[in-house]
Design an enzyme around this catalytic site. Structure first.
Site, PDB file in Angstrom:
ATOM      1  N   GLY A  47       8.216   3.196  -3.314  1.00 49.50           N
ATOM      2  CA  GLY A  47       7.472   2.122  -4.058  1.00 49.50           C
ATOM      3  C   GLY A  47       8.180   1.813  -5.366  1.00 49.50           C
ATOM      4  CD  GLN A  52       8.138   2.837 -10.935  1.00 44.41           C
ATOM      5  OE1 GLN A  52       7.434   2.229 -10.267  1.00 44.41           O
ATOM      6  NE2 GLN A  52       8.732   4.056 -10.829  1.00 44.41           N
ATOM      7  CB  CYS A  90       7.765   8.940 -10.306  1.00 46.75           C
ATOM      8  SG  CYS A  90       7.571   7.266 -11.064  1.00 46.75           S
ATOM      9  CG  LEU A  91      11.948   5.569  -7.710  1.00 49.23           C
ATOM     10  CD1 LEU A  91      12.223   3.895  -7.044  1.00 49.23           C
ATOM     11  CD2 LEU A  91      12.922   6.305  -6.985  1.00 49.23           C
ATOM     12  CG  HIS A 132       2.908   6.774  -7.351  1.00 52.45           C
ATOM     13  ND1 HIS A 132       3.184   8.134  -7.622  1.00 52.45           N
ATOM     14  CD2 HIS A 132       3.979   5.944  -7.864  1.00 52.45           C
ATOM     15  CE1 HIS A 132       4.126   8.285  -8.364  1.00 52.45           C
ATOM     16  NE2 HIS A 132       4.783   6.796  -8.756  1.00 52.45           N
ATOM     17  CD  GLU A 133       4.859   2.614  -6.795  1.00 50.63           C
ATOM     18  OE1 GLU A 133       5.004   2.095  -7.882  1.00 50.63           O
ATOM     19  OE2 GLU A 133       5.195   3.564  -6.403  1.00 50.63           O
ATOM     20  CG  HIS A 136       3.755   3.349 -11.950  1.00 51.33           C
ATOM     21  ND1 HIS A 136       4.503   3.873 -12.996  1.00 51.33           N
ATOM     22  CD2 HIS A 136       4.452   3.860 -10.767  1.00 51.33           C
ATOM     23  CE1 HIS A 136       5.185   4.714 -12.561  1.00 51.33           C
ATOM     24  NE2 HIS A 136       5.407   5.035 -11.107  1.00 51.33           N
TER      25      HIS A 136
END
Length: 186
Positions: A47, A52, A90-91, A132-133, A136
């Site tokens: 994701g 991000q 997380c990226l 999660h996304e 963000h």
């Protein structure tokens, strides 16, 4: 042609900002969606949310490996059921992981890449990823859900990793994408 975007890492203020709803799905937004998918795949994520990659649109992309890549524009969670605990990363916080409690089932209402309304139901990994996304998009990170002790440990690990990202950007290279495609072919 899609392009790889830099991923903003913890410490960049854009990750803590609330996004702005998308007024209209345009060709430019569809290009951003394509670029976000390409970046997510190259970074080996499931994701990626607009903040991000330094953007403020209320937009995220998700692909948990079930051959259903999903772009969600202006998403909102309309139903949450059950509870599950699982590890998240997380990226934007590379090499840091923690167990987070999430709803085990969610229904998300959003617009697709053509601007059409739709709903997606997620369970297990898809449920976790959608939550999660969407977090963000509201300036929340998975580390916000950790206990004080676990958050301190995660932040200590991040401080060691952070030195790799002095510009608070994580650059994904075309070689990362080529390496992933080669491994998938095996």
């Amino acid at each position: 042609m899609s392009r790889l975007l830099d991923i903003h890492v913890l410490g960049d203020p854009v990750l803590r900002e609330t996004t702005t709803p998308v007024a209209a799905v345009t060709d430019e937004l569809r290009r951003l969606i394509d670029d976000m998918f390409e970046t997510m795949y190259a970074a080996r994520g499931v994701g990626l949310a607009a903040p991000q990659v330094g953007r403020r649109e209320r937009l995220a992309v998700v692909d948990v490996g079930d051959d259903r890549p999903i772009a969600i524009v202006n998403p909102e969670i309309v139903l949450r059921e059950g509870t599950m605990r699982g590890e998240e990363g997380c990226l934007s916080i590379p090499e840091v992981y923690g167990d987070v409690d999430r709803a085990s089932r969610v229904v998300v209402r959003a617009l697709d890449r053509e601007g059409r309304p739709f709903e997606v139901e997620g369970t297990e990994l898809l449920s976790r990823c959608l939550q999660h996304e969407i977090d963000h998009l509201d300036g929340k990170l998975f580390i916000d859900y950790l206990s004080l002790l676990k958050r301190r440990a995660a932040m200590a690990k991040w401080e060691r990793e952070r030195a790799k990202y002095p510009s608070l950007r994580r650059t994904i290279s075309p070689q990362d994408l080529a390496k992933q495609h080669n491994e998938e072919a095996l």
